[in-house]
Scaffold this active site. Structure first.
Site, PDB file in Angstrom:
ATOM      1  N   ARG A 112       0.824  -1.209   0.000  1.00  0.00           N
ATOM      2  CA  ARG A 112       0.000   0.000   0.000  1.00  0.00           C
ATOM      3  C   ARG A 112       0.861   1.264   0.000  1.00  0.00           C
ATOM      4  NH1 ARG A 112      -3.442   2.362   4.403  1.00  0.00           N
ATOM      5  NH2 ARG A 112      -5.162   3.444   3.378  1.00  0.00           N
ATOM      6  N   ASN A 162      -4.257   8.650   4.250  1.00  0.00           N
ATOM      7  CA  ASN A 162      -3.052   8.091   4.865  1.00  0.00           C
ATOM      8  C   ASN A 162      -3.007   8.204   6.381  1.00  0.00           C
ATOM      9  OD1 ASN A 162      -2.146   7.657   2.240  1.00  0.00           O
ATOM     10  ND2 ASN A 162      -0.979   9.558   2.169  1.00  0.00           N
TER      11      ASN A 162
END
Length: 320
Positions: free
Chosen positions: A58, A90
């Site tokens: 990711r 994030n």
């Protein structure tokens, strides 16, 4: 000792190719230990905590989708910019930064200097995580350099969200030069890892016609209407620590955890994605081959090469 270290650093910097496209053998001459070193650190980390494999994949994805594959996602905030780590996709979500720090420190020692870019570390660590969790290997192209700045605003604008419908997903991928086939193949990375309740709650309580009822009931026990935002559920309920085609088989059963996942099958836009999901569910070998090709393509989004950017001594900060 300091003089010797300076010599090695200058020597290897001079020997690095000055310009050109990404190549698989970029470090063969200047640091042949580079790729085996990254693999060893990744394998050790993933063996202790398999979930880190999904996290490292990711990190590479979120890096490449924001101004290209330049390591900008790793930068801490500074006096001159607010970086990507606190962007909505994030913040309190990305993991694995300590593994990247470990890799960089070991590489700087193994290569006798600051030779391998943080952006390349992300690309290789993603591949090695896939392999460590049972997936097929693919050839990573190398030679990226590192950005000296990062942007929270760009991360908020460029990273697809779990709430996107299929048209928005396609548009976002196409804006980065990726096709519908890449979208479906790269989404297969969700055969690994977990998502927070806050990211799939709406699907549980507001999309009852597009989710398997038994699946929804089981999830609701862990993800109530209010509270429990950080409770985790696997993106692939059958094998969240094994890289396989279970993700696609789940979509066929309306067991996609995220809204954006289930949009690939029975979603609001394209029969092409339905056919690809069906195909990958039945042909895991072809999924792995196409996934590797799509990762190479994604890893080639707007890299910094030649004299652009820098090679960071520490992946969290631009060089002084």
């Amino acid at each position: 000792m300091a003089t010797a270290q300076m010599f090695f650093t200058i020597f290897f910097v001079v020997m690095l190719p000055a310009q050109g496209l990404l190549t698989p053998d970029f470090y063969d001459a200047v640091c042949p230990q580079a790729l085996p070193t990254i693999r060893a650190v990744v394998e050790a980390a993933v063996s202790l905590q398999p979930r880190l494999g999904a996290s490292l994949v990711r990190l590479h994805f979120h890096d490449c989708f924001v101004n290209g594959c330049d390591g900008s996602v790793l930068l801490d905030d500074s006096a001159t910019f607010v970086g990507e780590k606190t962007a909505a996709p994030n913040n309190n979500s990305l993991r694995g930064f300590e593994v990247i720090d470990d890799i960089k420190a070991v590489l700087n020692a193994a290569c006798f200097g600051n030779v391998v870019s943080c952006a390349d570390i992300l690309a290789v660590a993603a591949r090695d995580s896939i392999v460590a969790l049972g997936g097929s290997s693919y050839e990573v192209l190398l030679g990226r350099r590192d950005a000296t700045t990062a942007s929270m605003d760009d991360a908020n604008a460029d990273i697809p969200t779990p709430f996107f419908g299929l048209p928005d997903l396609l548009a976002k991928f196409q804006s980065h030069g990726l096709a519908v086939e890449d979208l479906v193949a790269l989404s297969g990375a969700h055969t690994l890892g977990y998502a927070r309740c806050a990211l799939f709650r709406d699907r549980l309580y507001n999309e009852t016609s597009t989710i398997d009822s038994d699946f929804a009931s089981a999830l609701q026990a862990r993800c109530p209407r209010t509270g429990g935002d950080d409770e985790l559920s696997p993106l692939d309920e059958t094998s969240p620590a094994v890289f396989d085609a279970g993700y696609y088989r789940g979509l066929l059963q309306n067991k996609g955890l995220l809204h954006s996942d289930q949009q690939l099958f029975g979603g609001d836009g394209s029969g092409d994605t339905d056919a690809l999901v069906q195909h990958y569910s039945e042909n895991p070998g072809e999924f792995m081959a196409d996934f590797g090709a799509a990762m190479i393509k994604m890893g080639s989004i707007s890299p910094l090469t030649g004299s652009d950017g820098e090679i960071r001594e520490n992946c969290r900060w631009a060089n002084a």
